[in-house]
Design a protein around this motif. Structure first.
Motif, PDB file in Angstrom:
ATOM      1  N   VAL A 196      46.361  21.035 -30.550  1.00 33.36           N
ATOM      2  CA  VAL A 196      47.124  21.443 -29.373  1.00 33.36           C
ATOM      3  C   VAL A 196      48.569  20.993 -29.543  1.00 33.36           C
ATOM      4  CG1 VAL A 196      47.373  21.177 -26.883  1.00 33.36           C
ATOM      5  CG2 VAL A 196      45.095  21.324 -27.886  1.00 33.36           C
ATOM      6  N   SER A 197      49.501  21.904 -29.391  1.00 30.68           N
ATOM      7  CA  SER A 197      50.906  21.563 -29.585  1.00 30.68           C
ATOM      8  C   SER A 197      51.368  20.563 -28.532  1.00 30.68           C
ATOM      9  CB  SER A 197      51.779  22.817 -29.507  1.00 30.68           C
ATOM     10  OG  SER A 197      51.846  23.290 -28.174  1.00 30.68           O
ATOM     11  N   PRO A 198      52.379  19.750 -28.856  1.00 28.60           N
ATOM     12  CA  PRO A 198      52.909  18.830 -27.845  1.00 28.60           C
ATOM     13  C   PRO A 198      53.351  19.541 -26.571  1.00 28.60           C
ATOM     14  CG  PRO A 198      53.715  18.202 -30.007  1.00 28.60           C
ATOM     15  CD  PRO A 198      53.001  19.517 -30.180  1.00 28.60           C
ATOM     16  N   ASP A 199      53.941  20.722 -26.733  1.00 24.43           N
ATOM     17  CA  ASP A 199      54.380  21.468 -25.547  1.00 24.43           C
ATOM     18  C   ASP A 199      53.197  21.861 -24.670  1.00 24.43           C
ATOM     19  OD1 ASP A 199      57.033  21.297 -26.200  1.00 24.43           O
ATOM     20  OD2 ASP A 199      57.160  23.308 -27.077  1.00 24.43           O
ATOM     21  N   ALA A 200      52.111  22.351 -25.299  1.00 28.14           N
ATOM     22  CA  ALA A 200      50.930  22.755 -24.532  1.00 28.14           C
ATOM     23  C   ALA A 200      50.272  21.548 -23.874  1.00 28.14           C
ATOM     24  CB  ALA A 200      49.942  23.480 -25.434  1.00 28.14           C
ATOM     25  N   PHE A 201      50.233  20.425 -24.591  1.00 30.61           N
ATOM     26  CA  PHE A 201      49.647  19.198 -24.042  1.00 30.61           C
ATOM     27  C   PHE A 201      50.455  18.750 -22.824  1.00 30.61           C
ATOM     28  CE2 PHE A 201      48.341  14.862 -23.649  1.00 30.61           C
ATOM     29  CZ  PHE A 201      47.115  14.741 -24.269  1.00 30.61           C
ATOM     30  N   ASN A 202      51.768  18.677 -22.986  1.00 32.02           N
ATOM     31  CA  ASN A 202      52.617  18.211 -21.897  1.00 32.02           C
ATOM     32  C   ASN A 202      52.598  19.159 -20.717  1.00 32.02           C
ATOM     33  OD1 ASN A 202      53.381  15.946 -23.345  1.00 32.02           O
ATOM     34  ND2 ASN A 202      55.214  16.898 -24.202  1.00 32.02           N
ATOM     35  N   ARG A 203      52.466  20.448 -20.996  1.00 28.17           N
ATOM     36  CA  ARG A 203      52.446  21.420 -19.907  1.00 28.17           C
ATOM     37  C   ARG A 203      51.252  21.189 -18.990  1.00 28.17           C
ATOM     38  NH1 ARG A 203      55.793  24.465 -16.879  1.00 28.17           N
ATOM     39  NH2 ARG A 203      54.552  25.999 -15.761  1.00 28.17           N
ATOM     40  N   GLN A 204      50.123  20.824 -19.567  1.00 28.79           N
ATOM     41  CA  GLN A 204      48.950  20.549 -18.742  1.00 28.79           C
ATOM     42  C   GLN A 204      49.162  19.308 -17.884  1.00 28.79           C
ATOM     43  OE1 GLN A 204      44.967  21.474 -20.719  1.00 28.79           O
ATOM     44  NE2 GLN A 204      46.338  21.604 -22.488  1.00 28.79           N
ATOM     45  N   LEU A 205      49.771  18.281 -18.462  1.00 25.47           N
ATOM     46  CA  LEU A 205      50.065  17.083 -17.676  1.00 25.47           C
ATOM     47  C   LEU A 205      51.074  17.382 -16.575  1.00 25.47           C
ATOM     48  CD1 LEU A 205      50.379  14.394 -20.515  1.00 25.47           C
ATOM     49  CD2 LEU A 205      48.497  14.656 -18.897  1.00 25.47           C
ATOM     50  N   GLN A 206      52.120  18.113 -16.919  1.00 25.08           N
ATOM     51  CA  GLN A 206      53.171  18.403 -15.944  1.00 25.08           C
ATOM     52  C   GLN A 206      52.646  19.250 -14.794  1.00 25.08           C
ATOM     53  OE1 GLN A 206      56.322  17.269 -15.709  1.00 25.08           O
ATOM     54  NE2 GLN A 206      55.989  15.966 -17.496  1.00 25.08           N
ATOM     55  N   THR A 207      51.802  20.217 -15.105  1.00 25.13           N
ATOM     56  CA  THR A 207      51.291  21.105 -14.059  1.00 25.13           C
ATOM     57  C   THR A 207      50.193  20.442 -13.235  1.00 25.13           C
ATOM     58  OG1 THR A 207      51.806  23.054 -15.400  1.00 25.13           O
ATOM     59  CG2 THR A 207      50.218  23.341 -13.604  1.00 25.13           C
ATOM     60  N   ASN A 208      49.196  19.903 -13.915  1.00 22.59           N
ATOM     61  CA  ASN A 208      48.014  19.397 -13.210  1.00 22.59           C
ATOM     62  C   ASN A 208      48.278  18.102 -12.464  1.00 22.59           C
ATOM     63  OD1 ASN A 208      46.807  21.568 -14.490  1.00 22.59           O
ATOM     64  ND2 ASN A 208      45.823  20.322 -16.061  1.00 22.59           N
ATOM     65  N   LEU A 209      49.026  17.206 -13.077  1.00 19.67           N
ATOM     66  CA  LEU A 209      49.300  15.908 -12.447  1.00 19.67           C
ATOM     67  C   LEU A 209      50.611  15.928 -11.670  1.00 19.67           C
ATOM     68  CD1 LEU A 209      48.805  12.919 -11.900  1.00 19.67           C
ATOM     69  CD2 LEU A 209      49.815  12.414 -14.145  1.00 19.67           C
ATOM     70  N   PHE A 210      51.701  16.133 -12.376  1.00 24.30           N
ATOM     71  CA  PHE A 210      52.998  16.046 -11.706  1.00 24.30           C
ATOM     72  C   PHE A 210      53.227  17.200 -10.740  1.00 24.30           C
ATOM     73  CE2 PHE A 210      53.618  13.276 -15.379  1.00 24.30           C
ATOM     74  CZ  PHE A 210      54.136  12.156 -14.746  1.00 24.30           C
ATOM     75  N   GLY A 211      52.625  18.365 -11.021  1.00 23.54           N
ATOM     76  CA  GLY A 211      52.731  19.462 -10.061  1.00 23.54           C
ATOM     77  C   GLY A 211      52.135  19.090  -8.719  1.00 23.54           C
ATOM     78  N   SER A 212      50.997  18.402  -8.745  1.00 23.33           N
ATOM     79  CA  SER A 212      50.386  17.932  -7.497  1.00 23.33           C
ATOM     80  C   SER A 212      51.249  16.870  -6.829  1.00 23.33           C
ATOM     81  CB  SER A 212      48.987  17.376  -7.781  1.00 23.33           C
ATOM     82  OG  SER A 212      48.118  18.394  -8.216  1.00 23.33           O
ATOM     83  N   ILE A 213      51.771  15.955  -7.636  1.00 20.01           N
ATOM     84  CA  ILE A 213      52.616  14.886  -7.087  1.00 20.01           C
ATOM     85  C   ILE A 213      53.869  15.472  -6.437  1.00 20.01           C
ATOM     86  CG2 ILE A 213      54.068  12.911  -7.715  1.00 20.01           C
ATOM     87  CD1 ILE A 213      51.935  12.248  -9.858  1.00 20.01           C
ATOM     88  N   HIS A 214      54.489  16.455  -7.099  1.00 13.96           N
ATOM     89  CA  HIS A 214      55.689  17.075  -6.526  1.00 13.96           C
ATOM     90  C   HIS A 214      55.386  17.714  -5.174  1.00 13.96           C
ATOM     91  CE1 HIS A 214      57.479  16.175 -10.252  1.00 13.96           C
ATOM     92  NE2 HIS A 214      57.281  17.304 -10.894  1.00 13.96           N
ATOM     93  N   ALA A 215      54.256  18.395  -5.079  1.00 17.45           N
ATOM     94  CA  ALA A 215      53.887  19.037  -3.817  1.00 17.45           C
ATOM     95  C   ALA A 215      53.646  18.000  -2.723  1.00 17.45           C
ATOM     96  CB  ALA A 215      52.653  19.916  -4.020  1.00 17.45           C
ATOM     97  N   VAL A 216      52.915  16.941  -3.082  1.00 14.40           N
ATOM     98  CA  VAL A 216      52.653  15.878  -2.106  1.00 14.40           C
ATOM     99  C   VAL A 216      53.957  15.251  -1.628  1.00 14.40           C
ATOM    100  CG1 VAL A 216      51.640  13.586  -1.788  1.00 14.40           C
ATOM    101  CG2 VAL A 216      50.331  15.368  -2.960  1.00 14.40           C
ATOM    102  N   ARG A 217      54.856  14.991  -2.565  1.00 18.40           N
ATOM    103  CA  ARG A 217      56.128  14.356  -2.194  1.00 18.40           C
ATOM    104  C   ARG A 217      56.907  15.216  -1.196  1.00 18.40           C
ATOM    105  NH1 ARG A 217      58.372  10.289  -4.772  1.00 18.40           N
ATOM    106  NH2 ARG A 217      57.270  10.705  -6.738  1.00 18.40           N
ATOM    107  N   SER A 218      56.738  16.524  -1.293  1.00 19.16           N
ATOM    108  CA  SER A 218      57.485  17.434  -0.426  1.00 19.16           C
ATOM    109  C   SER A 218      57.012  17.417   1.026  1.00 19.16           C
ATOM    110  CB  SER A 218      57.381  18.865  -0.978  1.00 19.16           C
ATOM    111  OG  SER A 218      57.936  18.951  -2.274  1.00 19.16           O
ATOM    112  N   VAL A 219      55.778  17.001   1.273  1.00 23.36           N
ATOM    113  CA  VAL A 219      55.251  17.019   2.649  1.00 23.36           C
ATOM    114  C   VAL A 219      54.930  15.631   3.182  1.00 23.36           C
ATOM    115  CG1 VAL A 219      54.259  19.314   2.260  1.00 23.36           C
ATOM    116  CG2 VAL A 219      52.811  17.296   1.966  1.00 23.36           C
TER     117      VAL A 219
END
Length: 266
Positions: free
Chosen positions: A99-122
């Protein structure tokens, strides 16, 4: 009227949840990256409810600025968020070194940080109002590491830890945090995932029929109603969630033996 914001709401579990809450007469805000899919979801929901109660925003949850601005527009349209459900997620199976570093990081950014960003907004608004519910969508792969899912399991395990810590902080302020661990579910993403799932993972996970999106959505919504913190699907994931530290050594021993057998047969 309840305002429900759903990330990843254009398909799969997110769209099923939108249908569920629309049937209750809630205002629904859907966020996803692909605008045509969001427009299609809007059309589907409008057929069975009030089109004026459906709002869509195209945004990448991995981008904190985008998701913050999108949620602000949702709240401008329908008022403060009462329920946030973070369904947005991606999975790209594959061996760690393949798995490329970009693909690996994309999963972390979307699944984890994407949720955190949404939570932070509300979250600040919910604390101020002393009311609000947040459901974080993890996965069965957030309860036990699966062969070929290093990035995905890492992101979903981390989401569980985030939920546990945030629950303690949020509880005194009247904000309820929940986390759920869906099994394989009939979604467009699941079909794409199967094309890349390693044989070892398929053998380990067994031939269990996937749940329907509606069944998963119904259980999630009921858990939100009841204020439950952890939500499991089926006795296997319940047992992993409740007795994982005891069961995992045996399970990992069995997984290792199965993986060795597959390697010898090739």
């Amino acid at each position: 009227m309840t305002h429900v914001i759903i990330t990843g709401g254009s398909s799969g579990i997110g769209l099923a949840l939108a249908r569920f809450y629309a049937s209750r007469g809630a205002r629904i805000s859907l966020l996803a990256r692909t605008l045509p899919l969001l427009e299609a979801a809007h059309a589907v929901l409008a057929k069975s409810g009030n089109a004026d109660a459906i709002h869509v925003e195209s945004a990448d949850v991995a981008d904190e600025g985008q998701i913050g601005a999108a949620i602000a527009r949702c709240e401008e349209a329908f008022g403060p968020c009462d329920i946030l459900i973070t369904c947005a997620g991606i999975v790209q199976p594959g061996l760690f070194e393949a798995v490329s570093p970009d693909a690996f990081n994309r999963q972390l950014q979307t699944n984890l940080f994407g949720s955190i960003h949404a939570v932070r907004s509300v979250y600040a608004g919910m604390k101020q109002r002393r009311a609000g519910r947040i459901m974080l969508v993890s996965s069965g792969a957030g309860l036990i590491g699966i062969y070929g899912y290093t990035a995905y399991s890492a992101s979903k395990f981390a989401l569980h830890g985030f939920a546990e810590a945030l629950r303690s902080e949020a509880r005194p302020h009247g904000v309820k945090i929940s986390v759920c661990f869906p099994p394989d579910t009939e979604t467009p993403q699941f079909i794409r995932e199967l094309e890349h799932r390693p044989l070892e993972a398929a053998v380990i996970m067994g031939r269990v029929a996937p749940w329907t999106s509606d069944a998963v959505a119904g259980r999630i919504a009921r858990a939100i109603d009841r204020g439950r913190f952890e939500v499991f699907f089926g006795w296997t994931l319940w047992a992993l969630g409740r007795f994982g530290s005891t069961a995992k050594p045996f399970l990992n021993w069995w997984f290792d033996r199965a993986i060795l057998r597959i390697g010898r047969s090739r």
